[in-house]
Design an enzyme around this catalytic site. Sequence first.
Site, mmCIF file in Angstrom:
data_model
loop_
_atom_site.group_PDB
_atom_site.id
_atom_site.type_symbol
_atom_site.label_atom_id
_atom_site.label_comp_id
_atom_site.label_asym_id
_atom_site.label_seq_id
_atom_site.Cartn_x
_atom_site.Cartn_y
_atom_site.Cartn_z
ATOM 1 N N TRP A 1 -2.390 1.375 -10.991
ATOM 2 C CA TRP A 1 -1.411 2.047 -11.800
ATOM 3 C C TRP A 1 -0.098 1.262 -11.953
ATOM 4 O O TRP A 1 0.581 1.494 -13.075
ATOM 5 C CB TRP A 1 -1.463 3.754 -11.663
ATOM 6 N N ASN A 2 0.300 0.728 -10.862
ATOM 7 C CA ASN A 2 1.406 0.169 -11.638
ATOM 8 C C ASN A 2 1.852 -0.910 -11.986
ATOM 9 O O ASN A 2 3.067 -1.060 -12.676
ATOM 10 C CB ASN A 2 2.436 -0.314 -9.398
ATOM 11 N N LYS B 1 -11.878 -1.464 -14.381
ATOM 12 C CA LYS B 1 -12.208 -0.363 -13.291
ATOM 13 C C LYS B 1 -10.309 -0.499 -13.405
ATOM 14 O O LYS B 1 -9.624 -0.166 -12.050
ATOM 15 C CB LYS B 1 -12.903 0.283 -12.113
ATOM 16 N N PRO B 2 -9.987 0.558 -14.681
ATOM 17 C CA PRO B 2 -8.258 0.949 -14.516
ATOM 18 C C PRO B 2 -7.546 1.822 -13.301
ATOM 19 O O PRO B 2 -8.891 3.028 -13.306
ATOM 20 C CB PRO B 2 -8.045 1.064 -15.194
ATOM 21 N N ALA B 3 -6.973 2.437 -13.231
ATOM 22 C CA ALA B 3 -6.951 3.503 -12.268
ATOM 23 C C ALA B 3 -6.944 4.226 -13.120
ATOM 24 O O ALA B 3 -6.632 4.731 -14.236
ATOM 25 C CB ALA B 3 -5.289 3.047 -12.194
ATOM 26 N N GLU C 1 -5.645 -7.912 -3.495
ATOM 27 C CA GLU C 1 -4.287 -7.933 -3.157
ATOM 28 C C GLU C 1 -4.194 -6.484 -2.709
ATOM 29 O O GLU C 1 -4.366 -5.366 -3.671
ATOM 30 C CB GLU C 1 -4.299 -7.999 -4.869
ATOM 31 N N LEU C 2 -3.259 -6.780 -1.749
ATOM 32 C CA LEU C 2 -3.267 -4.613 -0.941
ATOM 33 C C LEU C 2 -1.741 -5.006 -0.766
ATOM 34 O O LEU C 2 -0.931 -5.325 -1.270
ATOM 35 C CB LEU C 2 -3.954 -5.264 0.352
ATOM 36 N N CYS D 1 4.143 -3.934 -4.971
ATOM 37 C CA CYS D 1 3.710 -4.083 -4.125
ATOM 38 C C CYS D 1 4.277 -5.305 -2.924
ATOM 39 O O CYS D 1 4.745 -4.768 -1.178
ATOM 40 C CB CYS D 1 2.746 -5.357 -3.780
ATOM 41 N N GLU E 1 3.778 1.156 4.224
ATOM 42 C CA GLU E 1 4.781 1.049 3.052
ATOM 43 C C GLU E 1 5.431 2.478 2.136
ATOM 44 O O GLU E 1 4.331 3.199 1.959
ATOM 45 C CB GLU E 1 3.618 0.615 1.940
#
Length: 482
Positions: A157-158, A181-183, A254-255, A288, A382
């Site tokens: 979502w960011n 598949k978006p947030a 990408e985490l 991130c 995080e």
Amino acid sequence: MAFPEIHKKLFIGGEWVESESGERFEVTSPGDGSIIGTCAKGTAKDVQAAIEAAREGQKALAKLSVMRRAEMLHDAARIANRRAEEDSTLLCREVGKTIREARDEVKVYSNPHFIEAAEGLKRLRGLVHPSTQEDSNNKRILVTHEPVGVVGVISPWNWPNDIPNIAASHGLAAANSLIFKPASTTPFSAIALAEIYEEAGFPAGSVNVITGPGDVVGEELVSNPGTNAISFTGETVTGERLTRIAGIKRLLLELGGNGPLVVMDDADLDAAVEATITGCFYLAGQVCTASERVLVHHAIHDVFVEKLVARTRLVKMGNPLHEDTDMGPLNNPANARKVQAHIDDARARGGRFLTGGGSNGLYFEPTVVDGVTSDFLMARDETFGPVAPIMTFGTVDEAIEIANETPYGLQGAAFTRSLKTAFALAEGIRCGTVHINESNNYWDQLAPFGGMKKSGLGRELSDWVFGELTETKQITIDLSRS
Ligand code: NDP
């Protein structure tokens, strides 16, 4: 200003359709809690239908010439630029990022991907390889790149416009088909991308969108053998789950991050303070690559912290739609709970709150906490909120040791005037990117981006993402038998 509600459907095989369940879900704006609109709540069956459509769409796309695909991407860029202000406002409303940050995302980061992908496609070349065999004069070995097939693009979502568009633009350029598949808190930006690709003329089925819950829609996309690759951006814990259910397919992950920002005793302190402001408070810290830990040499600690606190007090928090707002709210209650837990933990461990520390609903003040040590939650995990945790060190080796003590390794930064120290830090910090004398929140669109350790697998941006979304094929020809 009142906005009309928006109601969107799934996009499958070139048609905008309701979910087979007929269910919908509501999306609210974190800025003021108002309802933005509703989206169709997709199911596993909807994903299966999208995969079938995407198989056909991929074949149609692969039949088009390289120049036609490049031309459609250039058209997509023109369409996206035409609607950029409208899409930025929507992005601002669904994420809660400021209108200036939203324009950055759409105009500076996302829209250029269409052109980068079109141009990159023309540079996507193979090789003629030498043979090592006895009869090598008779052998010709060609190395070519083929599309992987159907790519699931699962996004957070960011950055709901820019992030899915990296894989989408380059994936389509390389003749893959997509299922977005978006947030669920920010579905409208990916739907906007699908509308842009549809208007640009991409064949039916080459672009699909299934909105709906991650543990239903996302899991089906990942575990269904019909998808050939997954481009996933999100939390490390979700990425770890996907590695367990994906089976054998390409995974670009990408985490999360816990980026260190190191400030040496010879640094330009004013520049380091500005970089800390950008690193910690851009998008209210929900990036991130954010500076999640500020490591300050003890010799300049007091002067640096004094400057940082004064500068932090100038950061204007407020309504994200207002042009003069520097920082908006957090995106959602789950993230707010996590940030609050990190703040409470820091208080309980004796962290000194030099400014900020308060909150009102999703609005969290820009906060500077001094005296943070490695056992604090915000040092280990995080935080994803507007917090600058200050840690101190005495030597370059100590800075590197602290920088590397978390499981993450996405993006680090360091400020120093010494070339020798710069290289020691750049080479010692285990992150996919290390910036010297630049904020953690700096991204260059043509350079490889991705994480080490638990921050991800693979590299993206520009030509680098082609490596993840194409299969490399060897073709050997023996001329003596032809
Ligand atoms: P999540 O992992 O919660 O969600 C990311 C996406 O995955 C969403 O679309 C979500 O859908 C979906 N999802 C959730 N559960 C599953 C599942 N079981 N199977 C498949 N898909 C699933 O991350 P956030 O949205 O909270 O994003 C924030 C995180 O993303 C942070 O950790 C941040 O560091 C990371 N990030 C990493 C970046 C990088 O480049 N390394 C860039 C930007 C963010 P739904 O919303 O419906 O739950």
